[in-house]
Structure formats: structure tokens, C-alpha cells
Design an enzyme around this catalytic site. Structure first.
Site, PDB file in Angstrom:
ATOM      1  N   TYR A  10      -5.558   2.982   5.192  1.00 49.54           N
ATOM      2  CA  TYR A  10      -6.621   3.055   6.251  1.00 49.54           C
ATOM      3  C   TYR A  10      -6.541   4.109   6.982  1.00 49.54           C
ATOM      4  O   TYR A  10      -7.382   4.347   7.814  1.00 49.54           O
ATOM      5  CB  TYR A  10      -6.441   1.605   7.083  1.00 49.54           C
ATOM      6  N   LYS A  43       4.678  -2.896  -4.103  1.00 47.53           N
ATOM      7  CA  LYS A  43       4.155  -2.630  -5.524  1.00 47.53           C
ATOM      8  C   LYS A  43       5.073  -1.603  -6.087  1.00 47.53           C
ATOM      9  O   LYS A  43       4.378  -0.488  -6.747  1.00 47.53           O
ATOM     10  CB  LYS A  43       2.448  -2.686  -5.485  1.00 47.53           C
ATOM     11  N   ASP A  98       1.410  -8.817  -5.987  1.00 44.18           N
ATOM     12  CA  ASP A  98       0.682  -9.738  -6.863  1.00 44.18           C
ATOM     13  C   ASP A  98       1.234 -11.136  -6.880  1.00 44.18           C
ATOM     14  O   ASP A  98       0.586 -12.207  -6.899  1.00 44.18           O
ATOM     15  CB  ASP A  98       0.327  -9.212  -8.295  1.00 44.18           C
ATOM     16  N   ASP A 150      -2.669  -7.061   5.495  1.00 42.82           N
ATOM     17  CA  ASP A 150      -4.253  -7.684   5.741  1.00 42.82           C
ATOM     18  C   ASP A 150      -4.677  -8.424   5.048  1.00 42.82           C
ATOM     19  O   ASP A 150      -5.080  -9.626   5.250  1.00 42.82           O
ATOM     20  CB  ASP A 150      -5.198  -6.046   5.695  1.00 42.82           C
ATOM     21  N   ASP A 154      -4.501 -12.912   5.913  1.00 40.22           N
ATOM     22  CA  ASP A 154      -5.810 -13.828   5.703  1.00 40.22           C
ATOM     23  C   ASP A 154      -5.445 -15.011   4.611  1.00 40.22           C
ATOM     24  O   ASP A 154      -5.861 -16.168   4.801  1.00 40.22           O
ATOM     25  CB  ASP A 154      -6.921 -12.923   5.473  1.00 40.22           C
TER      26      ASP A 154
END
Ligand code: NAD
Length: 381
Positions: free
Chosen positions: A146, A196, A228, A252, A256
Site C-alpha cells: 500500500y 508467502k 493461502d 487486511d 476481514d
């Protein structure tokens, strides 16, 4: 003169349901002050759409400075359809980036617990999978994709190209991982680092730093999980997790996803922390995980529990008041046990006739009453 401690809390009600849920949480904190003999010096600041309308900016410099001078910040939510043009130069969420950057808030903490009666009714995941869920996601907040260099789309149609980059420095990783180790130590002693590393260089650096730090925390059991498979396990076996730590983008998304476990976005609190200490604890910004919910704004329908539990985190982490924080959490449990519900957590066809669907104000009153009584909330009439 009163010898009660006076804490300075800056509020940012923001937009949509923000002012409603912040007002509810302020009432609960004042009630905790009555019970535990402290006072709050509240100051209110405009940010997001409200500040754009009033001042033409997402947040004014003087409001950032005043928030930084307080002991902690309680925020509702910012944004809404009126200010949603992605090409606009001034946008509501700039206020959040500004506050995080100016106040050095690099770690976002999202605890997820599931109230048993909500697990049995409103949560979309099967109740037996939710038994014992008590996890904490620690998300890095100021680095990664970001904030990396990017190029917007260029080139002729059919051959357009855009790019984002995902940079992380060792010090950015180390400070958030350290916080996660400390939090794991204060909980059940298990830390899952999510990355990852089979693909990304930054993830391999992340994993190396975690490995280098684990000898400092021999009492913490450390595991690594690829993002994942972690996304799958959060739904299939959520109770296995204690503290999860991860970089900005993964955090992020996973936080959620984990929010679904609690039955409604309206239930969950969060804290954004940095390294700065106040007179009583760590400076932080506290807010529910939901947005401004424009579809129900101004209707007294928003669930205030995420904001009330954010205020409890504020009392515990920034004001050093675990007594008041524990009491607020117990009062929320008591109000839910007694059957008080906002619409988002009252499942359709609910068989329990004790459940009473009420508005933001009435649910906050049930929590205030339970807090004042120091006991179970009254059952709705
Ligand atoms: P949202 O969280 O506002 O709403 C999603 C859905 O959940 C809606 O149906 C809403 O009614 C419901 N909901 C949310 N909070 C609730 C509550 N407390 N009680 C009952 N129901 C609740 O997400 P969105 O619709 O994607 O975003 C709306 C606006 O909020 C957008 O402008 C977005 O940019 C902004 N937003 C702000 C923040 C923040 O301030 N930190 C976070 C997310 C979204």
C-alpha cells in the site's frame, strides 16, 4: 479538588454511523468512570467527509496535533457515497493515513472472540467450529504494497501496464513482530507468522526475522503459515489460533475474513498502536472494524458493540485500566446474555423469545446498566 485521575481522550466521530456508535461508547466509558472513580476530558475532532465538507481537507493539521496530544483516540468511521469518487484529490480515508503516519501507528490489533449465543444463531460459520475461538490478528500497518512505489496504467488500450511494489525493511518487520511476541506471551503463548515465503522475497525476509527473534521468547511457540492455507484454516479450524502476525495486505484480507466468525462486522473492535508511551500505557487509536454503514446511518440501527469493545481496549492498553476494561467486556456479555440485540445480530426466525431487537441507544443503555450494576443486565421487558 477531585483527586480522581483525568484521562484525555480525543474522539473522531467521522461519518455515517460513526457519530452514533462513538456517542454510545462515550456513555459506556463515562459509566465506567463513575464505577471506577476516574474522569475523562473528552475533545471532539472532525475527520473524513465531515472535515472535507467543513474545511476542504480530510483532517486539519491542528486536529492531528490535538489527537496526538491526547492519551488516546476513539474513532467511529469515515467515508460514504458523497465522497466516494476514487479520482477525487481529497478523500475521507486520507485522514486515517495521515493519523497513522503522523502518530507512528504501525500495528493494527484485531481480537476476534465469538459470543456463544451469537455463534449459535447469527454467525454464518457452524457453531461447533466456533467453540473456543479467541484469536488476535496483528497486522503491519504502514509498509508493504500500500505504500510501495507504483505506476498507474499507461500505454495504448490492449497493452496498458501498471505496477505496485511490496517493500519491507528489517526494522519495519522487527518492531511489529516484537509486539506480536509480547502479546502472545501475555495470552496463550502461541504465535503464527503468516507469509508467502515460497514466492515473495519480502516474505522470506519476514520469516528470517521471526526465526532470529524466537530465541528471545523461549516461552512462545512459533509457527509459520502460508497465507493461502491460513485463509482456509481461519474458517475450518479457527480455534487453533492465538496470535497471528502478518504484513499489511495479508492482514487486511485475513482480518476481514476473521470478522465473519463473530457474526457481524458490528461486533469487532480494533487498536492501532505505535511505540510511543503515554503516562499510563501505549498511545493508540481505537475504532470498530466496520465502515460508516451509510445504508443505516442516522436510524439508530448500528450495533455499537465494536466501538464499545474498542473503548475497552483503549482503557486497557492506553490508560492502564484493565479493571474498567474487564468490567466493560463483562457488561457487554451480560447485555447479550440478557437478550439485547441490534438487527445485525438478531438471526431471522430466532426461537428464543427473550431476544429483544433494539436500537444503538438502547443496546448502549443495557451495557451501561449492566456496568453500573456490576452484574447481569436486566432482561428486556
Ligand atoms: P461498512 O462496514 O460500512 O458496511 C458493510 C455492511 O455492514 C452494511 O450493510 C452495513 O449496514 C453493515 N454494518 C456495518 N457496521 C455495522 C454496525 N455497526 N451495525 C450494523 N450493521 C453494520 O462497509 P462498506 O459499506 O463497504 O463501506 C461504507 C463506507 O465506509 C465507505 O465509504 C468506506 O470507504 C467506508 N469505510 C470506512 C472505514 C473506516 O473508517 N475505518 C472502514 C471500512 C469502510
Amino acid at each position: 479538588m477531585s483527586d480522581r485521575p483525568v484521562y484525555r481522550i480525543a474522539t473522531i466521530p467521522g461519518d455515517g454511523v460513526g457519530p452514533e456508535v462513538v456517542a454510545a461508547a462515550c456513555r459506556v466509558v463515562d459509566a465506567a468512570g463513575e464505577r471506577f472513580a476516574f474522569e475523562v476530558d473528552w475533545s471532539e475532532h472532525a475527520a473524513g467527509g465531515a472535515a472535507i465538507d467543513a474545511y476542504g481537507v480530510a483532517i486539519r493539521d491542528e486536529d492531528v496535533a490535538a489527537c496526538g496530544a491526547a492519551d488516546a483516540i476513539l474513532l467511529g468511521a469515515v467515508g460514504g457515497p458523497k465522497w466516494d469518487d476514487p479520482k477525487a484529490a481529497v478523500r475521507p480515508e486520507q485522514a486515517l493515513f495521515r493519523l497513522r503516519g503522523a502518530l507512528g501507528l504501525f500495528a493494527n490489533l484485531r481480537p476476534v472472540t465469538v459470543h456463544p449465543t451469537i455463534a449459535a444463531s447469527a454467525a454464518p460459520v457452524r457453531a461447533e467450529l466456533l467453540e473456543g475461538v479467541d484469536l488476535l490478528i496483528v497486522r503491519e500497518l504502514t509498509g508493504g504494497l500500500y505504500f510501495g512505489a507504483r505506476t498507474e496504467a499507461t500505454g495504448a488500450p490492449g497493452e496498458r501496464h501498471a505496477s505496485d511494489t511490496l517493500p519491507y525493511s528489517e526494522s519495519e518487520i522487527r518492531r511489529v513482530v516484537r509486539l506480536a511476541f509480547e502479546l502472545a506471551r501475555s495470552r496463550r503463548g502461541r504465535l503464527t507468522s503468516v507469509d508467502k515465503a515460497n514466492v515473495l522475497a519480502t516474505s522470506r525476509l519476514w520469516r528470517t526475522v521471526v526465526e532470529e527473534m524466537r530465541s528471545e521468547y523461549p516461552d512462545v511457540e512459533v509457527g509459520h503459515q502460508l497465507v493461502d492455507s491460513c485463509a482456509m484454516l481461519l474458517i475450518k479450524q479457527p480455534a487453533q489460533f492465538d496470535v497471528l502476525v502478518t504484513e499489511n495486505l495479508f492482514g487486511d484480507i485475513l482480518s476481514d475474513e476473521a470478522g465473519v466468525l463473530a457474526g457481524s462486522l458490528g461486533m469487532l473492535p480494533s487498536a492501532s498502536l505505535g511505540e510511543r508511551r503515554t503516562a499510563y500505557g501505549t498511545f493508540g487509536l481505537y475504532e470498530p472494524i466496520h465502515g460508516s454503514a451509510p445504508d443505516i446511518a442516522g436510524q439508530d440501527r448500528a450495533n455499537p458493540i465494536g466501538t464499545i469493545l474498542s473503548a475497552a481496549m483503549l482503557l486497557r492498553l492506553s490508560l492502564g485500566r484493565p479493571d474498567a476494561a474487564d468490567a466493560i467486556e463483562a457488561a457487554v456479555d451480560a447485555a447479550l446474555d440478557a437478550g439485547w440485540r441490534t438487527g445485525d445480530i438478531a438471526a431471522a426466525g430466532q426461537p428464543d423469545e427473550r431476544l429483544e431487537v433494539v436500537g444503538t441507544t438502547a443496546l448502549a443503555s443495557a451495557v451501561v446498566n449492566a456496568l453500573a450494576a456490576g452484574a447481569a443486565a436486566s432482561v428486556p421487558a
